[in-house]
Design a protein around this motif. Sequence first.
Motif, PDB file in Angstrom:
ATOM      1  N   ASN A  43       0.815  -1.212   0.000  1.00  0.00           N
ATOM      2  CA  ASN A  43       0.000   0.000   0.000  1.00  0.00           C
ATOM      3  C   ASN A  43       0.849   1.263   0.000  1.00  0.00           C
ATOM      4  O   ASN A  43       0.553   2.243  -0.699  1.00  0.00           O
ATOM      5  N   ASP A  46       2.027   2.109  -3.382  1.00  0.00           N
ATOM      6  CA  ASP A  46       0.981   2.223  -4.406  1.00  0.00           C
ATOM      7  C   ASP A  46       1.135   1.170  -5.498  1.00  0.00           C
ATOM      8  O   ASP A  46       1.064   1.469  -6.697  1.00  0.00           O
ATOM      9  N   ASP A  48       0.281  -1.875  -7.975  1.00  0.00           N
ATOM     10  CA  ASP A  48      -0.885  -2.349  -8.720  1.00  0.00           C
ATOM     11  C   ASP A  48      -1.175  -3.809  -8.418  1.00  0.00           C
ATOM     12  O   ASP A  48      -2.340  -4.228  -8.383  1.00  0.00           O
ATOM     13  N   CYS A  77      -5.520  -4.711   1.481  1.00  0.00           N
ATOM     14  CA  CYS A  77      -4.587  -4.423   0.394  1.00  0.00           C
ATOM     15  C   CYS A  77      -5.316  -3.717  -0.747  1.00  0.00           C
ATOM     16  O   CYS A  77      -6.359  -4.186  -1.220  1.00  0.00           O
ATOM     17  N   ARG A  78      -4.754  -2.608  -1.205  1.00  0.00           N
ATOM     18  CA  ARG A  78      -5.375  -1.864  -2.304  1.00  0.00           C
ATOM     19  C   ARG A  78      -4.998  -2.427  -3.673  1.00  0.00           C
ATOM     20  O   ARG A  78      -5.573  -2.045  -4.686  1.00  0.00           O
ATOM     21  N   ASN A 105     -10.336  -8.946  -4.099  1.00  0.00           N
ATOM     22  CA  ASN A 105      -9.097  -8.534  -4.762  1.00  0.00           C
ATOM     23  C   ASN A 105      -8.072  -9.659  -4.840  1.00  0.00           C
ATOM     24  O   ASN A 105      -6.933  -9.444  -5.287  1.00  0.00           O
TER      25      ASN A 105
END
Length: 360
Positions: A43, A46, A48, A77-78, A105
């Motif tokens: 995170n 950033d 992907d 988790c983004r 995700n």
Amino acid sequence: MIKCLHAADLHLDAPFSSLSPEQAAQRRKEQRNLVQELIDCCNQNDCDFLLLAGDIFDSDNVFPETVDALIRSFSACRAQILIAPGNHDCLLPGCAYLSAKWPENVHIFKEETIETLSFPALSCRVHGAGFCSAHAQGLLENFRAPQDGWLDLMVLHGDVTSAASAYNAISEAQIATSGLSYLALGHIHQASGLLHAGKTTYAWPGCMMGRGFDELGEKGAYLVSIDSGRVQLDFVPLGTRRYQILRVRVGDDPAASILGVLPEHMENDCCRIILTGESDPIDIRSLQAQLESRFFSLSIRDETAPKRELWHGMTDDTLRGLFLRELKAQYDEADEDEKRILALAARLGTAAMEGREAEA
């Protein structure tokens, strides 16, 4: 630019059989915490994608709290999380990959044939496959990514070091003809650095936590940045506890010899100290008790040779005896500084004559 965090071989719920039951339980807890550290890193950068290249679990015997911890961490988790099961965490009936409800995700590659996921917003595809048993072969064989300007990544558990491996042996030729920009591998427990085969770059990050003295030093994951076909790899250290081996040539006081060369900040480490040189008999149990509070865990091995009197064999009618008699005559007439030099010459010379390691 596309960013990925590439990790592998977490071996969650490993037995840590060389440690005490209490220490082993603590290490398994630390493994679960390390997953959250991995997600935080993902995170913060950033990313992907989080590419997990197999052996996330050590076996199919997984504690429920471990699965719960993974689900909680993955939910935070983004990035998209893509998992390629390996030989230790293969897709057996009833395994956690098939029985647990994973966050949206998370994608687990569940076949031994390459599956492709497309991410149009990134002009990127991610390919992968998983082990359905403890052995697999040819998962990358005959694969060729489309050459249409998109970026092609793959996550896969496999062995590039041995053509005879039963754990999905992969050749450099297969990598070179794959058309991939980056191949994220698992299975080998020592980090590789960035490697090249044809126009494809690939790597394995090593295991994420050392579990024994065959997995030494700092562990972590790779931060992979891909921009206009250029791949940059940065090693991200994770966790603080390491396995270390320290070889110490002992003197008359083994504890003092060890403390004299002991690096700072080893209180979190699992350490093996190997004693070398010539020594009187050493009380290993007493030495262990004297030093063990300085480490998370400590084992001591005695590889010393029996101590020998410096001028032993001086009267022998041999080249060695003649050598020692000449030195001894000089030694008896020398001052203290010269005596130290002559004693060193005697030790080194006799060791060389006998084919032993020289003891300075």
